[in-house]
Design an enzyme around this catalytic site. Structure first.
Site, PDB file in Angstrom:
ATOM      1  N   ASP A  37       0.811  -1.222   0.000  1.00  9.73           N
ATOM      2  CA  ASP A  37       0.000   0.000   0.000  1.00  9.73           C
ATOM      3  C   ASP A  37       0.846   1.274   0.000  1.00  9.73           C
ATOM      4  O   ASP A  37       0.351   2.350  -0.326  1.00  9.73           O
ATOM      5  CB  ASP A  37      -0.907   0.033   1.238  1.00  9.73           C
ATOM      6  CG  ASP A  37      -1.993  -1.030   1.196  1.00  9.73           C
ATOM      7  OD1 ASP A  37      -2.112  -1.707   0.162  1.00  9.73           O
ATOM      8  OD2 ASP A  37      -2.719  -1.181   2.199  1.00  9.73           O
ATOM      9  N   GLN A  39      -2.344  -8.663  -6.880  1.00  6.16           N
ATOM     10  CA  GLN A  39      -1.387  -7.551  -6.699  1.00  6.16           C
ATOM     11  C   GLN A  39      -0.292  -7.880  -5.692  1.00  6.16           C
ATOM     12  O   GLN A  39       0.737  -7.222  -5.651  1.00  6.16           O
ATOM     13  CB  GLN A  39      -2.122  -6.305  -6.186  1.00  6.16           C
ATOM     14  CG  GLN A  39      -3.111  -5.738  -7.165  1.00  6.16           C
ATOM     15  CD  GLN A  39      -4.120  -4.858  -6.452  1.00  6.16           C
ATOM     16  OE1 GLN A  39      -3.899  -3.670  -6.294  1.00  6.16           O
ATOM     17  NE2 GLN A  39      -5.238  -5.420  -6.021  1.00  6.16           N
ATOM     18  N   ARG A  98      -6.216   0.443   1.430  1.00  3.66           N
ATOM     19  CA  ARG A  98      -7.261   0.503   2.443  1.00  3.66           C
ATOM     20  C   ARG A  98      -7.516   1.930   2.904  1.00  3.66           C
ATOM     21  O   ARG A  98      -8.634   2.407   2.898  1.00  3.66           O
ATOM     22  CB  ARG A  98      -6.787  -0.326   3.631  1.00  3.66           C
ATOM     23  CG  ARG A  98      -7.888  -0.960   4.352  1.00  3.66           C
ATOM     24  CD  ARG A  98      -7.508  -1.636   5.615  1.00  3.66           C
ATOM     25  NE  ARG A  98      -6.283  -2.367   5.692  1.00  3.66           N
ATOM     26  CZ  ARG A  98      -6.205  -3.648   6.041  1.00  3.66           C
ATOM     27  NH1 ARG A  98      -7.299  -4.336   6.230  1.00  3.66           N
ATOM     28  NH2 ARG A  98      -5.044  -4.218   6.196  1.00  3.66           N
TER      29      ARG A  98
HETATM   30  O1  F6P Z   1      -1.296  -5.530   3.295  1.00  3.45           O
HETATM   31  C1  F6P Z   1      -2.164  -4.521   2.906  1.00  3.45           C
HETATM   32  C2  F6P Z   1      -3.301  -5.099   2.131  1.00  3.45           C
HETATM   33  O2  F6P Z   1      -2.834  -5.667   0.938  1.00  3.45           O
HETATM   34  C3  F6P Z   1      -4.393  -4.081   1.874  1.00  3.45           C
HETATM   35  O3  F6P Z   1      -4.189  -3.332   0.709  1.00  3.45           O
HETATM   36  C4  F6P Z   1      -5.624  -4.948   1.825  1.00  3.45           C
HETATM   37  O4  F6P Z   1      -6.753  -4.221   2.230  1.00  3.45           O
HETATM   38  C5  F6P Z   1      -5.341  -6.004   2.812  1.00  3.45           C
HETATM   39  O5  F6P Z   1      -3.947  -6.131   2.868  1.00  3.45           O
HETATM   40  C6  F6P Z   1      -5.966  -7.339   2.502  1.00  3.45           C
HETATM   41  O6  F6P Z   1      -5.728  -8.177   3.572  1.00  3.45           O
HETATM   42  P1  F6P Z   1      -5.972  -9.736   3.568  1.00  3.45           P
HETATM   43  O7  F6P Z   1      -4.888 -10.363   2.730  1.00  3.45           O
HETATM   44  O8  F6P Z   1      -5.846 -10.103   4.997  1.00  3.45           O
HETATM   45  O9  F6P Z   1      -7.302  -9.973   2.974  1.00  3.45           O
END
Ligand code: F6P
Length: 343
Positions: free
Chosen positions: A127, A274, A171
């Site tokens: 991010d 991503q 986020r």
């Molecule tokens: O690490 C940050 C992130 O990639 C955010 O951009 C995203 O909202 C979140 O992690 C997703 O988390 P998880 O893999 O726990 O669903």
């Protein structure tokens, strides 16, 4: 020295490259022994480890993810978690710990440092919203993945005169959306920092289509929000750090755009694509520089500090500076550059 290491939070391309650098530099220069804790802070609480030596790190430089595993466990939300962390570090005879993570993981590192744990931080997050460092590794890779996808979406959008909504991660901050949107020639970029007005978005798309340019790419960060009362949005589960599981604004937006403009609209949610796969050369180099700097910081006794990139140089900054507040998108980049192309 016996050096502990962990990776916490969402994984990110370049984590293995950091660990390889810590291990190689530590072994070669000081004969360090490196012990990896599995699954972030959870592995520290539970005392689960694996040795990380030069052989273990072989072949990991281009490999995405983390060979240690990761979690979003917060020891300060677990009964006796901080004490269990201290006990397990003592039991594994760890002299110093390298914690590789984002705001949450490093927030825990900061609190443990205050309790006397010898810890050095390495900033990580696709991010790119961590303060005190100009950039985190993983961001460049994530942006490149988004741009590749947007390039592909352009040709199919043009063939069908469609609006394409592309939801990317981000986020609290829209760095990925802004960079990928600028690089991918987006018609519109929606970020958490700038609540959007759905009427304005639709008006811009209509104007563009009236001028005979039919295909439009709308890049939306997962954390983007409509201005209060202008559009309904769903909300999801909350983790131990208080973050809501996002993903869904792209779908909502696509429905609204199609209903309000009458233009056929499709949505692509890039999601965890991503975060996967091999890091770019830039991220491998940055991660390697961070790893070397982290083990040097350990040997200098620079505990409670994080390595950071500032004006092209690797520096040390207090962990407190990194976790105090998030780094948001530069308004100059968003309004002064990205917005120029919003039509
Ligand atoms: O690490 C940050 C992130 O990639 C955010 O951009 C995203 O909202 C979140 O992690 C997703 O988390 P998880 O893999 O726990 O669903």
């Amino acid at each position: 020295m016996r050096v502990g290491m962990l990776t916490g939070g969402g994984d990110c391309p370049g984590l293995n490259a950091v660990m390889r650098a810590v291990v190689r530099k530590g072994d070669h220069t000081w004969g360090d022994e490196v012990i990896g804790f599995l699954d972030g802070w959870r592995g520290v609480i539970e005392g689960r480890t694996r040795p990380l030596d030069v052989a273990a790190m072989r072949g990991t430089l281009p490999r995405g993810g983390t060979i240690l595993g990761s979690s979003r466990t917060n020891p300060f939300k677990v009964d006796g978690g901080a004490e269990r962390c201290q006990a397990s570090l003592a039991e594994a005879r760890i002299d110093a710990l390298v914690a590789i993570g984002g705001e949450d993981t490093l927030g825990v590192a900061h609190r443990l440092a205050d309790l006397g744990v010898a810890v050095v931080g390495v900033p990580k997050t696709i991010d790119n919203d961590l303060n005190a460092t100009e950039v985190t590794f993983g961001f460049d890779t994530a942006v490149q993945i988004c741009v590749d996808a947007i390039d592909r979406l352009h040709t199919t959008a043009e063939s069908h005169d469609r609006v394409m909504v592309v939801e990317v991660m981000g986020r609290h901050a829209g760095h990925i959306a802004t960079w990928a949107g600028i690089a991918g020639g987006a018609t519109m970029i929606l970020v958490p920092e700038e609540p959007f007005d759905i009427d304005e978005v639709c008006a811009a798309l209509k104007e563009r289509h009236e001028q005979g340019r039919f295909a439009s790419i709308v890049v939306v960060a997962e954390g983007a929000v409509p201005r209060a009362g202008t559009m309904a949005v769903a909300s999801g589960e909350v983790d131990q750090f208080g973050h809501v599981r996002l993903g869904g604004i792209g779908n909502n937006l696509a429905v609204e755009i199609e209903e309000r403009t009458g233009f056929e609209t499709r949505v692509t949610i890039l999601g965890h694509v991503q975060r996967g796969g091999t890091p770019t050369a830039f991220d491998r180099v940055l991660a390697t520089r961070f790893g070397v700097a982290a083990i040097e910081a350990v040997h200098d006794g620079a505990f409670g500090q994080m390595v950071a990139l500032r004006a092209g140089e690797i520096e040390r900054v207090p962990l407190a500076d990194a976790v105090g507040e998030l780094k948001l998108v530069d308004p100059g980049l968003y309004h002064g550059v990205a917005e120029v192309f919003f039509h």
